[in-house]
Design a protein around this motif. Structure first.
Motif, short mmCIF file in Angstrom:
data_model
loop_
_atom_site.label_atom_id
_atom_site.label_comp_id
_atom_site.label_asym_id
_atom_site.label_seq_id
_atom_site.Cartn_x
_atom_site.Cartn_y
_atom_site.Cartn_z
N ARG A 110 -3.42 -4.96 8.45
CA ARG A 110 -3.39 -3.58 7.98
C ARG A 110 -4.03 -3.52 6.59
NH1 ARG A 110 -0.37 -0.18 10.85
NH2 ARG A 110 -0.02 1.27 9.16
N ARG A 111 -4.48 -2.35 6.20
CA ARG A 111 -4.98 -2.12 4.85
C ARG A 111 -3.79 -1.79 3.96
NH1 ARG A 111 -10.41 1.54 5.85
NH2 ARG A 111 -11.58 -0.10 6.90
N VAL A 112 -3.20 -2.82 3.41
CA VAL A 112 -1.98 -2.68 2.61
C VAL A 112 -2.19 -3.34 1.26
CG1 VAL A 112 0.47 -3.24 2.49
CG2 VAL A 112 -0.55 -2.73 4.68
N SER A 113 -1.72 -2.68 0.21
CA SER A 113 -1.72 -3.30 -1.11
C SER A 113 -0.38 -3.05 -1.78
CB SER A 113 -2.87 -2.75 -1.97
OG SER A 113 -2.66 -1.38 -2.25
N ARG A 114 -0.01 -3.97 -2.65
CA ARG A 114 1.25 -3.85 -3.37
C ARG A 114 0.95 -3.92 -4.86
NH1 ARG A 114 5.19 -8.48 -2.11
NH2 ARG A 114 3.59 -9.58 -3.25
N THR A 115 1.51 -2.98 -5.61
CA THR A 115 1.33 -2.93 -7.06
C THR A 115 2.69 -2.94 -7.72
OG1 THR A 115 -0.67 -1.60 -6.73
CG2 THR A 115 0.28 -1.62 -8.95
N GLY A 116 2.85 -3.84 -8.68
CA GLY A 116 4.10 -3.90 -9.43
C GLY A 116 4.24 -2.71 -10.35
N THR A 117 5.46 -2.23 -10.51
CA THR A 117 5.73 -1.10 -11.41
C THR A 117 6.47 -1.59 -12.65
OG1 THR A 117 7.79 -0.60 -10.26
CG2 THR A 117 5.81 0.54 -9.50
N CYS A 174 8.09 -2.06 -7.02
CA CYS A 174 6.70 -2.07 -6.58
C CYS A 174 6.41 -0.81 -5.79
CB CYS A 174 6.41 -3.31 -5.74
SG CYS A 174 7.24 -3.32 -4.15
N VAL A 175 5.12 -0.55 -5.65
CA VAL A 175 4.64 0.55 -4.82
C VAL A 175 3.74 -0.08 -3.77
CG1 VAL A 175 3.21 2.61 -4.74
CG2 VAL A 175 4.72 2.23 -6.67
#
Length: 119
Positions: free
Chosen positions: A33-40, A45-46
């Motif tokens: 899948r086109r998934v990304s994780r970004t720390g907040t 995370c988002v």
């Protein structure tokens, strides 16, 4: 087994690769899948999920003990065509022939999928 054919008629524009090693066949049966994780900043995370696209797939063909005809076909397809049709067990795809190589008698072809053209 994987077949490659040009989108328009070409006398030498089609070939079937029957003797794929099991490892390459299994590699072609993968997806992501086109998934990304970004720390907040708060320690969480988002996750952004953009879904699945066949256009993210690569198709890898390998022919052990490649014949000169197979090598010539791979070179011709890579040099002359921007898009070809690739037929596999799970469907038919439009793909760009990215590269080919021959090492120790083993022909390798890499294609980048543009879209699935079958249901």
């Amino acid at each position: 087994m994987i077949g490659i054919a040009t989108r328009t008629y070409d006398l030498i524009g089609a070939r079937v690769f029957r003797d794929m090693p099991r490892s390459k066949d299994q590699e072609n049966r993968s997806g992501a899948r086109r998934v990304s994780r970004t720390g907040t900043l708060d320690g969480g995370c988002v996750i952004a999920d953009m879904g699945f696209s066949d256009g993210d797939r690569g198709i890898y063909i390998e022919e052990p003990s490649a014949t000169i005809e197979s090598v010539n076909f791979a070179r011709y397809i890579v040099e002359e065509y921007a898009l070809v049709i690739v037929a596999m067990e799970d469907g038919a795809y439009e793909a760009a022939p990215e590269s080919y190589a021959v090492k120790d008698g083993i022909l390798s072809i890499r294609l980048l999928v543009s879209e699935k053209v079958s249901e």
